[in-house]
Motif scaffolding. Structure first.
Motif, short mmCIF file in Angstrom:
data_model
loop_
_atom_site.label_atom_id
_atom_site.label_comp_id
_atom_site.label_asym_id
_atom_site.label_seq_id
_atom_site.Cartn_x
_atom_site.Cartn_y
_atom_site.Cartn_z
N UNK A 100 0.84 -1.20 0.00
CA UNK A 100 0.00 0.00 0.00
C UNK A 100 0.88 1.25 0.00
N UNK A 101 1.90 1.25 0.86
CA UNK A 101 2.80 2.41 0.94
C UNK A 101 3.59 2.60 -0.35
N UNK A 102 4.05 1.50 -0.95
CA UNK A 102 4.79 1.57 -2.21
C UNK A 102 3.89 2.09 -3.34
N UNK A 103 2.67 1.55 -3.42
CA UNK A 103 1.74 2.00 -4.45
C UNK A 103 1.46 3.49 -4.32
N UNK A 104 1.29 3.96 -3.09
CA UNK A 104 1.04 5.39 -2.88
C UNK A 104 2.24 6.21 -3.33
N UNK A 105 3.45 5.71 -3.05
CA UNK A 105 4.66 6.42 -3.49
C UNK A 105 4.73 6.48 -5.01
N UNK A 106 4.39 5.37 -5.68
CA UNK A 106 4.39 5.37 -7.14
C UNK A 106 3.35 6.35 -7.67
N UNK A 107 2.19 6.41 -7.03
CA UNK A 107 1.16 7.37 -7.44
C UNK A 107 1.66 8.81 -7.31
N UNK A 108 2.37 9.10 -6.24
CA UNK A 108 2.94 10.43 -6.07
C UNK A 108 3.94 10.74 -7.19
N UNK A 109 4.78 9.78 -7.51
CA UNK A 109 5.76 9.97 -8.58
C UNK A 109 5.05 10.22 -9.91
N UNK A 110 3.98 9.48 -10.17
CA UNK A 110 3.22 9.69 -11.40
C UNK A 110 2.60 11.08 -11.44
N UNK A 111 2.16 11.58 -10.29
CA UNK A 111 1.62 12.94 -10.23
C UNK A 111 2.71 13.96 -10.58
N UNK A 112 3.91 13.78 -10.04
CA UNK A 112 4.99 14.72 -10.33
C UNK A 112 5.44 14.61 -11.79
N UNK A 113 5.28 13.43 -12.37
CA UNK A 113 5.54 13.26 -13.80
C UNK A 113 4.56 14.09 -14.62
N UNK A 114 3.27 13.98 -14.27
CA UNK A 114 2.24 14.69 -15.03
C UNK A 114 2.24 16.19 -14.76
N UNK A 115 2.44 16.57 -13.51
CA UNK A 115 2.33 17.98 -13.11
C UNK A 115 3.58 18.77 -13.41
N UNK A 116 4.75 18.15 -13.23
CA UNK A 116 6.00 18.90 -13.31
C UNK A 116 6.96 18.38 -14.38
N UNK A 117 6.55 17.38 -15.12
CA UNK A 117 7.38 16.89 -16.21
C UNK A 117 8.54 16.02 -15.79
N UNK A 118 8.46 15.40 -14.58
CA UNK A 118 9.52 14.49 -14.15
C UNK A 118 9.54 13.25 -15.06
N UNK A 119 10.72 12.79 -15.41
CA UNK A 119 10.84 11.44 -15.97
C UNK A 119 11.01 10.48 -14.79
N UNK A 120 10.43 9.30 -14.91
CA UNK A 120 10.43 8.37 -13.76
C UNK A 120 10.64 6.96 -14.27
N UNK A 121 11.48 6.25 -13.57
CA UNK A 121 11.81 4.87 -13.92
C UNK A 121 11.51 4.04 -12.67
#
Length: 339
Positions: A149-170
Motif C-alpha cells: 500500500x505504501x509503495x503504491x502510494x509512493x508510485x502514485x505520487x511519482x506519477x503525479x509529479x511526472x504529469x504535473x512537473x514533467x519528471x521522468x520516472x523509472x
C-alpha cells in the motif's frame, strides 16, 4: 560529469548502486539514514550525507545545483525489521513525497524508484507471466500488505509529479536481488529466520544433505546485484520519460537448478551434498516477469548466468568487500538486524 544523488546509499542495493555509478563516471552523492558511514564513501571519492527522509528540514543540507538524477532507494523493508506499519508509511510514502519536493526545489526532474512485485500478487505462483503495465493492486493480508500500500502510494505520487512537473520516472519492479551481505538473517511473516538460500549454501559448504521439496521444476526470477546496478545505470542514462519496468533475466531458475548450482559452487568437490527429493512436500515459489519492455526500451540484457552469480557471491563472501560499511558476518548474531 552528471550529478546523481543516491538515497538509501548505505543499504543493500544503494551501496552497490552508488559504487557502480561512480565507477562508470557519474558524480555521485551518497545519502543514508545512518549517522556515520565509517568513511566508506569518502574513501571512494564520494560525499556522504546523513538524512532522515521523513523530515523535510533535513534535506536543507543537501546540494541543490545541477542535480541530474535521483536514485531513491531509501525506506523500510518488511524483511529487515520487526513490523511497524507507521514506519512503512512514513519512510516509503511520506519519505518519497519529501524526496520529490526536494527534487522540485532544485530543478531535478529524473527519479529512479524500486517497486515491490507484490503490487502484482494475483499473478504469483500460478504459472502466469507477470505483466509490466497491468493495474496495480495489493495483498490484503501478510507482512507485505501495508508495505505494498505504501509503495503504491509512493508510485502514485511519482506519477503525479511526472504529469504535473514533467519528471521522468523509472519505476523498477523486482523480486529478491541476490547479493552477499554479512547478515544472513531476515524477517519473514513477522518472524526472524535464516534466509533460505543462505541456509542451502551453509549446508552445501558442510556437505550436509539437502532436501528438494515439491515440484522441483518450478522456477523463479533470480537477478544478481551486479546486473541490477546496470539496469539502474540504463535508467540514469535513458533519454525516455520512463514508466514501469520489470527487472528480470528473461529466464528463470528451477528449484532443482538452484540447489544443484549451490552444491556445485559451495560443496567440497570430494564430498558434495546429497540431494533428497521430497515431492510430497510443499511446492517452491514460482514467478516469471515480462521483461520485453525493459530489454527494448532500456537496451538491457543480463551478463551473469546463475552459476556466475553463485561464484561471484562466494568470492564476495570470502573477501567481504563491504566490511567498512556493513561489518563482517561475525558482527551479525541471529538476533541482530542490519546496520
Amino acid at each position: 560529469m552528471k550529478k546523481v544523488i543516491v538515497f538509501g546509499a548505505t543499504g543493500n542495493l544503494g551501496a552497490y548502486i552508488t559504487i557502480y555509478l561512480k565507477s562508470v563516471g557519474y558524480d555521485v552523492i551518497a545519502v543514508g539514514h545512518r549517522k556515520d558511514d565509517n568513511g566508506f564513501f569518502a574513501s571512494r571519492g564520494m560525499k556522504y550525507y546523513s538524512v532522515d527522509i521523513t523530515k523535510p528540514e533535513e534535506f536543507e543540507q543537501l546540494p541543490t545545483e545541477n542535480i541530474y538524477c535521483v536514485a531513491h532507494f531509501a525506506g523500510e523493508l518488511p524483511s529487515r525489521y520487526s513490523f511497524h506499519a507507521s514506519d512503512l508509511v512514513q519512510s516509503i510514502t511520506i519519505g518519497t513525497l519529501n524526496v520529490l519536493e526536494y527534487m522540485r526545489s532544485c530543478g531535478c526532474k529524473k527519479i529512479i524508484f524500486p517497486q515491490t512485485p507484490s503490487d502484482m500478487c494475483q499473478y504469483h505462483n500460478n504459472g502466469s507471466v507477470i505483466p509490466v503495465d497491468a493495474p496495480r493492486h495489493f495483498p490484503l493480508t501478510g507482512d507485505h500488505s501495508i508495505y505494498t500500500i505504501a509503495k503504491n502510494a509512493a508510485v502514485d505520487l511519482i506519477e503525479h509529479y511526472h504529469a504535473e512537473y514533467g519528471f521522468s520516472r523509472f519505476i523498477l519492479r523486482f523480486f529478491t536481488i541476490y547479493q552477499y551481505h554479512p547478515n544472513a538473517y531476515h524477517y519473514r511473516d513477522f518472524q526472524f529466520h535464516l534466509m533460505p538460500y543462505r541456509m542451502l549454501m551453509d549446508r552445501a559448504s558442510k556437505s550436509l544433505p539437502i532436501e528438494v521439496w515439491g515440484n522441483c521444476k518450478k522456477a523463479k526470477e533470480m537477478v544478481y546485484i551486479k546486473d541490477f546496478v546496470r539496469v539502474v545505470e540504463k535508467c540514469v542514462s535513458s533519454p525516455l520519460e520512463g514508466g514501469m519496468y520489470n527487472v528480470g533475466n528473461g529466464w528463470q531458475v528451477s528449484l532443482e537448478e538452484q540447489i544443484k548450482g549451490i552444491i556445485e559452487v559451495f560443496s567440497p568437490k570430494d564430498n558434495p551434498s546429497k540431494i533428497i527429493y521430497c515431492p510430497e512436500k510443499s511446492d517452491p515459489l514460482e514467478n516469471a516477469f515480462d521483461v520485453s519492455k525493459t530489454f527494448s526500451e532500456l537496451d538491457y540484457k543480463p551478463e551473469f548466468s546463475y552459476i556466475d552469480q553463485l561464484r561471484d557471491f562466494k568470492k564476495e563472501m570470502e573477501e567481504e568487500p563491504m566490511a567498512q560499511l556493513w561489518g563482517v558476518k561475525t558482527d551479525y548474531p541471529k538476533n541482530c538486524k542490519n546496520k
